[in-house]
Scaffold this active site. Structure first.
Site, PDB file in Angstrom:
ATOM      1  N   CYS A 117       0.807  -1.223   0.000  1.00  0.00           N
ATOM      2  CA  CYS A 117       0.000   0.000   0.000  1.00  0.00           C
ATOM      3  C   CYS A 117       0.842   1.277   0.000  1.00  0.00           C
ATOM      4  O   CYS A 117       0.315   2.356  -0.233  1.00  0.00           O
ATOM      5  CB  CYS A 117      -0.958   0.005   1.188  1.00  0.00           C
ATOM      6  SG  CYS A 117      -2.284  -1.177   0.968  1.00  0.00           S
ATOM      7  N   HIS A 257      -3.025   7.602   2.336  1.00  0.00           N
ATOM      8  CA  HIS A 257      -3.461   6.305   1.812  1.00  0.00           C
ATOM      9  C   HIS A 257      -4.847   6.006   2.389  1.00  0.00           C
ATOM     10  O   HIS A 257      -5.111   6.269   3.568  1.00  0.00           O
ATOM     11  CB  HIS A 257      -2.460   5.222   2.220  1.00  0.00           C
ATOM     12  CG  HIS A 257      -2.926   3.844   1.930  1.00  0.00           C
ATOM     13  ND1 HIS A 257      -3.333   3.441   0.679  1.00  0.00           N
ATOM     14  CD2 HIS A 257      -3.064   2.748   2.735  1.00  0.00           C
ATOM     15  CE1 HIS A 257      -3.701   2.174   0.728  1.00  0.00           C
ATOM     16  NE2 HIS A 257      -3.550   1.726   1.970  1.00  0.00           N
ATOM     17  N   ASN A 287     -10.086   0.648  -0.592  1.00  0.00           N
ATOM     18  CA  ASN A 287      -8.619   0.659  -0.605  1.00  0.00           C
ATOM     19  C   ASN A 287      -8.126   0.075  -1.928  1.00  0.00           C
ATOM     20  O   ASN A 287      -8.208  -1.129  -2.144  1.00  0.00           O
ATOM     21  CB  ASN A 287      -8.108  -0.163   0.587  1.00  0.00           C
ATOM     22  CG  ASN A 287      -6.593  -0.194   0.686  1.00  0.00           C
ATOM     23  OD1 ASN A 287      -5.897   0.250  -0.227  1.00  0.00           O
ATOM     24  ND2 ASN A 287      -6.086  -0.710   1.783  1.00  0.00           N
TER      25      ASN A 287
HETATM   26  O1  UT7 Z   1      -3.863  -0.759   3.459  1.00  0.00           O
HETATM   27  C1  UT7 Z   1      -3.048  -1.747   3.998  1.00  0.00           C
HETATM   28  C2  UT7 Z   1      -3.002  -1.715   5.477  1.00  0.00           C
HETATM   29  N1  UT7 Z   1      -4.278  -2.160   6.022  1.00  0.00           N
HETATM   30  C3  UT7 Z   1      -4.908  -1.436   6.933  1.00  0.00           C
HETATM   31  O2  UT7 Z   1      -4.469  -0.373   7.282  1.00  0.00           O
HETATM   32  C4  UT7 Z   1      -6.117  -2.034   7.559  1.00  0.00           C
HETATM   33  C5  UT7 Z   1      -6.049  -1.938   9.059  1.00  0.00           C
HETATM   34  N2  UT7 Z   1      -7.136  -2.625   9.757  1.00  0.00           N
HETATM   35  C6  UT7 Z   1      -8.410  -2.199   9.702  1.00  0.00           C
HETATM   36  O3  UT7 Z   1      -8.733  -1.280   8.987  1.00  0.00           O
HETATM   37  C7  UT7 Z   1      -9.409  -2.857  10.628  1.00  0.00           C
HETATM   38  O4  UT7 Z   1      -8.715  -3.677  11.534  1.00  0.00           O
HETATM   39  C8  UT7 Z   1     -10.487  -3.699   9.879  1.00  0.00           C
HETATM   40  C9  UT7 Z   1     -11.418  -2.790   9.109  1.00  0.00           C
HETATM   41  C10 UT7 Z   1      -9.824  -4.703   8.950  1.00  0.00           C
HETATM   42  C11 UT7 Z   1     -11.330  -4.458  10.900  1.00  0.00           C
HETATM   43  O5  UT7 Z   1     -11.910  -3.545  11.833  1.00  0.00           O
HETATM   44  P1  UT7 Z   1     -11.769  -3.774  13.406  1.00  0.00           P
HETATM   45  O6  UT7 Z   1     -12.474  -2.668  14.047  1.00  0.00           O
HETATM   46  O7  UT7 Z   1     -10.290  -3.925  13.708  1.00  0.00           O
HETATM   47  O8  UT7 Z   1     -12.552  -5.104  13.619  1.00  0.00           O
HETATM   48  P2  UT7 Z   1     -12.065  -6.459  14.274  1.00  0.00           P
HETATM   49  O9  UT7 Z   1     -11.266  -7.259  13.318  1.00  0.00           O
HETATM   50  O10 UT7 Z   1     -11.471  -6.198  15.614  1.00  0.00           O
HETATM   51  O11 UT7 Z   1     -13.459  -7.173  14.510  1.00  0.00           O
HETATM   52  C12 UT7 Z   1     -14.436  -6.664  15.412  1.00  0.00           C
HETATM   53  C13 UT7 Z   1     -15.691  -7.477  15.296  1.00  0.00           C
HETATM   54  C14 UT7 Z   1     -15.459  -8.980  15.376  1.00  0.00           C
HETATM   55  O12 UT7 Z   1     -16.564  -9.570  16.000  1.00  0.00           O
HETATM   56  P3  UT7 Z   1     -16.516  -9.984  17.545  1.00  0.00           P
HETATM   57  O13 UT7 Z   1     -15.352 -10.934  17.658  1.00  0.00           O
HETATM   58  O14 UT7 Z   1     -16.260  -8.698  18.293  1.00  0.00           O
HETATM   59  O15 UT7 Z   1     -17.845 -10.592  17.772  1.00  0.00           O
HETATM   60  C15 UT7 Z   1     -15.421  -9.393  13.930  1.00  0.00           C
HETATM   61  O16 UT7 Z   1     -15.757 -10.742  13.755  1.00  0.00           O
HETATM   62  O17 UT7 Z   1     -16.311  -7.248  14.015  1.00  0.00           O
HETATM   63  C16 UT7 Z   1     -16.466  -8.487  13.342  1.00  0.00           C
HETATM   64  N3  UT7 Z   1     -16.304  -8.241  11.902  1.00  0.00           N
HETATM   65  C17 UT7 Z   1     -17.308  -7.898  11.100  1.00  0.00           C
HETATM   66  N4  UT7 Z   1     -18.622  -7.705  11.314  1.00  0.00           N
HETATM   67  C18 UT7 Z   1     -19.380  -7.355  10.274  1.00  0.00           C
HETATM   68  C19 UT7 Z   1     -15.164  -8.320  11.206  1.00  0.00           C
HETATM   69  N5  UT7 Z   1     -15.400  -8.000   9.910  1.00  0.00           N
HETATM   70  C20 UT7 Z   1     -16.728  -7.756   9.827  1.00  0.00           C
HETATM   71  C21 UT7 Z   1     -17.574  -7.392   8.766  1.00  0.00           C
HETATM   72  N6  UT7 Z   1     -18.876  -7.191   9.029  1.00  0.00           N
HETATM   73  N7  UT7 Z   1     -17.124  -7.204   7.496  1.00  0.00           N
END
Ligand code: UT7
Length: 333
Positions: A117, A257, A287
C-alpha cells in the site's frame, strides 16, 4: 542563480472500472452489514474490474492515455514509465511494459515497484531520483491495482475493504522550487506475519493444495495492522513536519493512503490538520492499494493551487510506510 532540479507532478489522471460493488451487494455475499462497514472503515462502495483476461494494465493503460492527452504530451517525450503495483498482470514481464505497449509508449523503458500500500509513495521517490539527477526529463508513474484478483469474496474481514483502480502522474523537472521537497520511508519486515499473500511466490509455488487452502488470497490480521498504521503514519508525518519546521496550518492538504477512515482521522488529528484539508475518497473506491494517493490527487486536482504544501502519507504490507512533503506545481486550468 538557478535552483536545484526537483521532481514536480505536472498532471494526474485516473481510471476506475465501471462495476460498483456496494455495501448492500456485499451484504448478500457475506455476513456483514452497511452500518458495520461504514462505521468501522468509512467505505460505501468500491469499483471492480470485470471481464475475461483483464488485468492491472487494463486499469493503468487508460490512466496513462488520459494523462498524455490531458497534458498534451506526445508518447515519444516520455523517458520512463514505472508502475507501482501489488497485483501485476503476470509474474513477468513487468506490468509497466504491458501498460507501455497498450498506451502506445513504444520503446519507453519501464519496470514495476511493489511496496504494497506504500507502493505509490516509494515509487514516487524512486522516480524523483531519475529527474533530480538530470537523467530523465519526463517520467510517468502509475499506481494501479486489481485487488479483486487476490481477494476472497467469502472472507468478510478483507472483501469489504479493497477495490480496483489506477491513476497516473506525470513528473517533470522543476527549477523554481516546486515538487518533491523531502521524504521519509520506513520498512519493517516483521509485519509479514499480519498482512501477506502466502502462495504463488517462490517460497510456495501454486499447487492444488495451495489453491484448496485459499492461500492465493490476501491474509490480514486487521487489528495489529490498524495499530501499526495509526502509529506509523503519525510518526512519519509528524517527523517530516518537524524537520522542515511545518505547523498544521502550513499544510494545505494531507493526502493519505485510503485504508480506513479511522486511521486517516487519527493521522490528521496528530498533525493538526482539520477535516476540510484531508483528501478523502475511501467512501467511493475503498482501498485500491497503490492507486489511493494518485486517485486522491486526481479527485482534488481542481482545488489544488501552485505552491500548496501537500503531505502524502501511506502505510501498508511489509510493513512499509512513509511520508512525502511536496509543493504543488500548478494552478487548476
Ligand atoms: O492498506 C493496507 C493496510 N491495512 C490497513 O491499514 C487495515 C487496518 N485494519 C483495519 O482497517 C481494521 O482492523 C479492519 C477494518 C480490517 C477491521 O476492523 P476492526 O475494528 O479492527 O474489527 P475487528 O477485526 O477487531 O473485529 C471486530 C468485530 C469482530 O466480532 P466480535 O469478535 O467482536 O464478535 C469481527 O468478527 O467485528 C467483526 N467483523 C465484522 N462484522 C461485520 C469483522 N469483519 C466484519 C464485517 N462485518 N465485514
Amino acid at each position: 542563480m538557478s535552483q536545484k532540479i526537483q521532481a514536480a507532478i505536472t498532471g494526474v489522471h485516473g481510471y476506475l472500472p465501471d462495476f460498483v460493488l456496494t455495501n448492500q451487494l456485499l451484504e448478500q455475499m457475506v455476513d456483514t452489514n452497511d452500518e458495520w462497514i461504514r462505521s468501522r472503515t468509512g467505505i460505501l462502495e468500491r469499483r471492480i474490474l470485470k471481464g475475461k483476461d483483464k488485468g492491472t494494465s487494463d486499469l493503468a493503460a487508460p490512466a496513462v492515455k488520459g494523462l498524455l492527452e490531458k497534458t498534451n504530451t506526445h508518447p515519444d517525450e516520455i523517458d520512463l514509465i514505472v508502475v507501482a503495483t501489488t497485483t501485476p498482470d503476470m509474474k513477468f514481464p513487468a506490468t509497466a511494459n504491458i501498460t507501455a505497449r497498450k498506451a502506445g509508449l513504444g520503446l519507453t523503458p519501464g519496470f514495476d515497484i511493489n511496496a504494497a500500500c506504500s507502493g505509490f509513495l516509494f515509487s514516487l521517490n524512486t522516480c524523483a531520483k531519475f529527474i533530480e539527477s538530470g537523467t530523465y526529463k519526463k517520467v510517468i508513474l502509475v499506481g494501479a491495482d486489481k485487488m479483486s484478483s487476490i481477494i476472497d469474496y467469502s472472507d468478510r474481514s478483507t472483501c469489504i475493504i479493497f477495490g480496483d483502480g489506477a491513476a497516473a502522474v506525470l513528473l517533470e523537472a522543476n527549477e523554481e522550487g516546486y515538487g518533491l521537497q523531502d521524504s521519509i520511508m520506513k520498512s519493517d519486515g516483521s509485519g509479514e506475519e499480519f498482512l501477506h499473500l502466502k502462495a504463488g511466490g517462490s517460497r510456495k509455488p501454486a499447487t492444488h493444495e495451495t489453491i484448496d487452502a485459499g492461500e492465493h488470497y490476501v491474509f490480514q490480521d486487521g487489528q495489529p495492522v490498524f495499530k501499526a498504521a495509526v502509529k506509523g503514519m503519525a510518526d512519519v508525518s509528524g517527523a517530516i513536519m518537524k524537520r522542515n519546521n511545518l505547523e498544521g496550518d502550513d499544510i494545505a492538504w494531507l493526502v493519505p493512503h485510503q485504508a480506513n477512515k479511522r486511521i486517516i482521522d487519527a493521522t490528521a488529528r496528530f498533525m493538526g490538520v482539520d477535516d476540510q484539508r484531508v483528501m478523502l475518497n475511501i467512501e467511493r473506491y475503498g482501498n485500491t492499494t497503490s492507486g489511493t494517493i494518485p486517485l486522491c490527487l486526481w479527485d482534488y486536482e481542481k482545488q489544488l493551487k501552485k505552491g500548496d504544501n501537500l503531505i502524502l502519507a501511506a502505510f501498508g504490507g511489509g510493513f512499509t510506510w512513509g511520508a512525502t512533503w511536496l509543493k504543488w506545481a500548478y494552478d487548476p486550468s
